[in-house]
Design an enzyme around this catalytic site. Structure first.
Site, mmCIF file in Angstrom:
data_model
loop_
_atom_site.group_PDB
_atom_site.id
_atom_site.type_symbol
_atom_site.label_atom_id
_atom_site.label_comp_id
_atom_site.label_asym_id
_atom_site.label_seq_id
_atom_site.Cartn_x
_atom_site.Cartn_y
_atom_site.Cartn_z
ATOM 1 N N MET A 1 0.956 -1.231 -0.185
ATOM 2 C CA MET A 1 0.252 0.102 -0.095
ATOM 3 C C MET A 1 0.965 1.452 0.091
ATOM 4 O O MET A 1 0.423 2.157 -0.539
ATOM 5 C CB MET A 1 -0.887 -0.017 1.033
ATOM 6 C CG MET A 1 -2.200 0.924 1.053
ATOM 7 S SD MET A 1 -3.032 0.736 -0.617
ATOM 8 C CE MET A 1 -4.031 -0.632 -0.212
ATOM 9 N N HIS B 1 -9.416 7.948 -4.376
ATOM 10 C CA HIS B 1 -9.079 6.447 -4.373
ATOM 11 C C HIS B 1 -7.806 6.288 -3.352
ATOM 12 O O HIS B 1 -7.152 7.062 -2.957
ATOM 13 C CB HIS B 1 -9.218 5.757 -5.895
ATOM 14 C CG HIS B 1 -7.833 6.436 -6.647
ATOM 15 N ND1 HIS B 1 -7.323 5.807 -7.511
ATOM 16 C CD2 HIS B 1 -7.188 7.396 -6.466
ATOM 17 C CE1 HIS B 1 -6.483 6.514 -8.182
ATOM 18 N NE2 HIS B 1 -6.149 7.366 -7.544
ATOM 19 N N GLU B 2 -7.598 4.936 -3.193
ATOM 20 C CA GLU B 2 -6.552 4.663 -2.498
ATOM 21 C C GLU B 2 -6.325 5.241 -0.903
ATOM 22 O O GLU B 2 -5.717 5.717 -0.377
ATOM 23 C CB GLU B 2 -5.011 4.956 -2.855
ATOM 24 C CG GLU B 2 -4.654 3.991 -3.959
ATOM 25 C CD GLU B 2 -4.358 2.457 -3.889
ATOM 26 O OE1 GLU B 2 -4.448 2.386 -3.036
ATOM 27 O OE2 GLU B 2 -4.628 1.810 -4.827
ATOM 28 N N GLY B 3 -7.895 5.338 -0.512
ATOM 29 C CA GLY B 3 -7.868 6.066 0.802
ATOM 30 C C GLY B 3 -8.349 7.564 0.683
ATOM 31 O O GLY B 3 -7.580 8.225 -0.073
ATOM 32 N N HIS C 1 -6.924 9.544 5.195
ATOM 33 C CA HIS C 1 -5.528 9.851 5.564
ATOM 34 C C HIS C 1 -5.244 10.726 6.575
ATOM 35 O O HIS C 1 -4.571 10.846 7.209
ATOM 36 C CB HIS C 1 -4.904 10.392 4.075
ATOM 37 C CG HIS C 1 -4.737 9.382 3.217
ATOM 38 N ND1 HIS C 1 -3.649 8.434 3.427
ATOM 39 C CD2 HIS C 1 -5.285 8.913 2.139
ATOM 40 C CE1 HIS C 1 -3.857 7.080 2.251
ATOM 41 N NE2 HIS C 1 -4.784 7.561 1.618
#
Lengths: 630, 630
Positions: B315, B462-464, B469
């Site tokens: 990740m 996307h990706e969190g 975050h």
């Protein structure tokens, strides 16, 4: 279900509880009106916008108007739903909503007219543009055209039979209108006003609604230059005149005559706002020879060489219109995000992540509430600013005393660059947050919010770019009439600060109003101090170098003031709720106003200090940057 | 003509003058490499990206992949240029650029791999996604798969014969992966690793590259839950396992076998990033019956119930990849805007508006320079951050001492949420400014910048998401290992501040470095103080309420540090220019770096004070907001 187009409750609050538009009915121009007639007009707008404008908003984005070869020139095809919607708007008499009764109008105040127009733009900005461009065109001609021009062109526009455009830009002359090169040669003919006839040749770029099949005729208002006896034109804005160039010539009896030589050269394909055709138009290219001669037939409006000031008569209203468009796109996006956040289950509280429990609606997550509250603060603050500006137009036109009219004019001149620019920046940010609330869904065209974001991005560009409004505010408005415009604004703010300290006294529900007032007063003093420092720089390049930062800082101070105004009304109303025992929804609405005001004063207003400190230091970072260093 | 994809000069500066990647060649893993081999790889990337990726970027946006009915299920058609580009990338060996020589790789450092990948993403993010998803998938399997799984799936991916996906989200489980409901029932069979076989059923949403006709097979990495003997699954992330689900089963000899029951249910149609298919996939729906039984055949990767941690191994790199994507979209937009600004004549200086003189290039206008300088500060700062993060991956893997590897790991963990989120916010802002520089043209699809803006808007989702975050940084990273991650970062900053005061000594060209260093040190102390205050709030809901503001403030401090690092190198180089008599272009480049650093410290870093003050006050405005008040 609550409307996702606009919040009627908020519009009512702004119109009746804050701006008190009912008071206008005491003035002769509006004496036939009442809250009931205002509401009826807004009801009509909401109904038509909901039923006929919103449903094809996505379709006209996806199936945008396209050019097809016609018999002798390009033509444009628009999806059929657009004409149905426009016809319903015109049939309801809304094209002349603000006009005199004798012109077939409703004689509504500008404030109410702008309030009802929110529904159309929020529901479908692409379709609505055809209408508001026509209204702007007609207003310009009403102000500057001859009675014959009004009879021949304006009346059919108010009836919705003709639509109008504004043809200013050219490919080589966008922000710099002084560089237009479209020419208009005198071509006097016999007959009524025949001496006003000219022949135009040149290209016009970015012409919204410049070609379509939605009305019987298109009335182009065109800026062009009349050459002198030596064939040369006067350089700069002084050489610019204004002309009517109809797509079809109009006979004296009002019937349509020959096709004029103004033709579509091509469509621009935009990121958003796709429903409105945006055209490159050729004038006098030779596709048609009206009256057997070369050149597009045009009719001089007003005096020669006064074209720009004639066109700019309506610019304040046009710019309020852009600000309004930016606000309501943000507003409808916010309502969509709110609805989504209440209905989308996802995740759990940080303090209780037990996966065996059902997921929460995402509105339960603090960061989602932050994004919704930010949107609320931007769009309700922006709507307040836009409707306040519209109310100044009413004051300018109908206030009882010359002093009151003068005050309104000054405030309006001062606020216009902000009313146009602030929503273009912050209500676009609201649209971005609306996407973010929707997560991945918001990024797809299966949902609506991505379109609002694309549509709204235009507003910082047209009707004067962001940077140009910064120069207008700092370079012109603050120094005009020895600072009288700024002083008029400062006087308003001080009144509000005073009122906030009174509203605060004894009001348990709003203990922060005085605090907000103090913060606003301090920010205003800072702005005044910084403005003096900028003008003390002794070099206009330095004074104006960071004008965009100035525009943004003053914009935030203005909207903080608008929020404090709204909060004072809300605090008072909330107290009344307590006294009358009214609670629930009614009190919730006012709590929401106070919380959004708190958000603005805690999260937003403090942002200006960084900008003001930078401006005060007469920072030359951007001025010193060299082309070769990039 | 200078490339409008990326600036090679800047990449060289960051790699060789700042990060000193040549020094890596002293380590065993990279000993066969040299500056020449690094450059050759980057040259190849630039060439292929320029010749085969950039030319169809607009076309694949306008003619996006579409689903068509196939024999038994939906299939996807992609424009042919995509496969040509992907094949060239694979043929050049770039799919395994970072892998071991023995796997057919180039064994390049991560820093160089990320530098060359900039070209592909900037040239065409839609086409490039197929590649980087495959690399991420292959890396995950390399780390957690069995040797047989590596042989059967990873090797063909590195050869570009198979492509890969990551199947995490489901329609009801996006950010909340603990709520996935895809099931995997054991289905042990005879043969090599037959006990790893399962049958999967469920739906996966937002699967990029989930279906296409670009490779012989698609290797889906799928998160699913294995039910217990009672048929129930373990709630939460603990119940999640990881599976390989190939579109076509792969025989032991590597030939393709039966079609597996994973089929396209529909495509999502996005605002940007349109070139990459984004799919809803059905697993085990019954369209196919592989091996004569119901359910999609899947193979367990690693241990049961370790799925999420296996997937998240990669990740950090995936998130650096998102940050990189955001940076380079901003970067190419900036280069387009710069080129436009140098070539578009419009307007005149405020001090000399004589309309008889020719118009200026718009780069001459201070406000345009402001917009270009802001873009430069965002994208070059962002690129520095991304490549620095990649260099930490190299340190983590190959540094000589355990202490150095530990230090790199801490820094990387701390910086990852910022490396992912900061560019997603600010390089999107750069794209907006690139449109603004282009004026009306920038808003049209006839130009490129509007696409970059649409493409880039995905990266905050996307990706969190951005908000997640924020929670990761404030809720996990700063408190992990008793604050050791933050301390590692603070130590780096202090070193830079110290170096800035030395670089400053006697350097006429950069008298501000010490000033910047002081400002950075002060900002760091503020952040540390505010962090303590937040953890002293005594209520995690209050501590985390404004985590997004914390993420943004710390992000600006981090990028200010990256800028000071770059400025120190530039100041030193500029002094050397003076000593060697080198001037012109060489000196211009370093002047540009110093000016962009000045911009960041004057215009950007001061923004954090408002956020830090808000955080320090433990503001509860958003926490106190009630659903009913909206």
């Amino acid at each position: 279900m609550q409307s996702k187009i606009m919040s009627r409750r908020d519009i009512d609050f702004l119109l009746y509880e804050w701006l008190d538009v009912e008071a206008l009915n005491r003035r002769p121009r509006f004496q036939d009106h009442s809250r009931e007639t205002f509401n009826a007009a807004i009801d009509t707008a909401e109904q038509i916008a909901t039923d006929l404008f919103a449903p094809h908003n996505k379709k006209s984005d996806q199936e945008e108007p396209h050019a097809v070869p016609g018999e002798r020139c390009l033509e444009v095809k628009v999806i059929p739903e657009v004409k149905v919607a426009l016809d319903a708007f015109c049939a309801a008499g809304l094209m002349a909503a603000g006009q005199d009764f004798e012109l077939g109008g409703m004689q509504l105040p500008c404030t109410v007219e702008k309030a009802l127009s929110c529904y159309f733009t929020a529901a479908n900005v692409g379709t609505t543009s055809y209408l508001f461009l026509t209204i702007g065109n007609a207003n310009t001609l009403l102000k500057t055209g001859t009675p014959e021009q009004v009879r021949r062109y304006v009346a059919p526009m108010f009836e919705g039979r003709y639509f109008g455009t504004m043809c200013l830009s050219e490919p080589q002359a966008g922000s710099s209108l002084s560089d237009i090169s479209t020419r208009a040669e005198p071509d006097p003919v016999a007959g009524l006003e025949g001496e006003r006839q000219y022949r135009l040749s040149g290209n016009k770029m970015w012409i919204s609604a410049g070609e379509h099949d939605l009305a019987g005729n298109i009335v182009h208002l065109v800026l062009a230059k009349i050459p002198g006896p030596d064939g040369k034109t006067i350089p700069g804005v002084k050489g610019i005149s204004l002309f009517i160039v109809p797509k079809f010539l109009v006979n004296e009896d009002g019937t349509l005559g020959e096709r004029n030589d103004v033709v579509l050269a091509g469509l621009n394909h935009k990121m958003g706002n796709r429903g409105t055709t945006n055209c490159l138009l050729n004038f006098g290219e030779g596709k048609f020879k009206p009256q057997g001669k070369a050149g597009a037939v045009g009719y001089l409006v007003g005096q020669p060489h006064q074209g720009l000031s004639n066109m700019f008569h309506m610019m304040n209203e046009a710019r309020i219109g852009v600000g309004l468009g930016a606000v309501v796109l943000g507003y409808t996006g916010y309502l969509h995000a709110l609805d989504y956040a209440r209905n989308r289950p996802q995740g759990r509280h940080p303090a209780n992540k037990d996966p065996a429990r059902p997921q929460l609606s995402i509105i339960e997550h603090t960061d989602v509430r932050r994004m919704l509250l930010a949107q609320k603060a931007y769009v309700e603050g922006g709507l307040g600013l836009v409707l306040y500006s519209a109310s100044l137009v009413d004051e300018q036109r109908t206030a009882e005393t010359p002093e009151a009219r003068e005050r309104a004019t000054r405030l309006l001149e001062f606020l216009t660059p902000i009313t146009k620019s602030w929503p273009s920046q912050w209500c676009l940010e609201a649209n971005s947050l609306a996407i973010q609330v929707h997560g991945g869904y918001g990024y797809t065209r299966e949902y609506n919010v991505e379109q609002f974001y694309r549509d709204n991005r235009l507003n910082a560009i047209h009707e004067g770019t962001h940077g140009i409004h910064g120069l207008d505010l700092l370079g012109r408005k603050v120094s005009m009439q020895e600072g009288a415009l700024f002083k008029a604004f400062a006087a308003e703010v001080r009144e509000t600060v005073e009122a906030a300290s009174l509203a605060d006294a004894g009001a348990a529900v709003s203990p922060q109003l005085r605090e907000y007032g103090d913060a606003l007063a301090a920010a205003l003093r800072r702005v005044q101090h910084v403005t003096q420092a900028l003008y003390g720089a002794g070099d206009m390049n330095k004074t104006l170098a960071n004008a965009s930062a100035y525009l943004e800082a003053v914009g935030h101070v203005v909207v903080a003031w608008i929020w404090l105004e709204q909060a004072i009304v809300a605090a008072r109303a909330l107290r009344a709720c307590g006294e009358t025992g009214a609670a629930g929804e009614q009190a919730d609405f006012y709590h929401g106003k106070l919380q959004a005001c708190r958000y603005f004063f805690r999260w937003e207003l403090p942002k200006v200090e960084q900008q003001l400190a930078l401006l005060e230091s007469i920072d030359t970072t951007t001025l010193d940057m060299q082309d070769a260093w990039f």
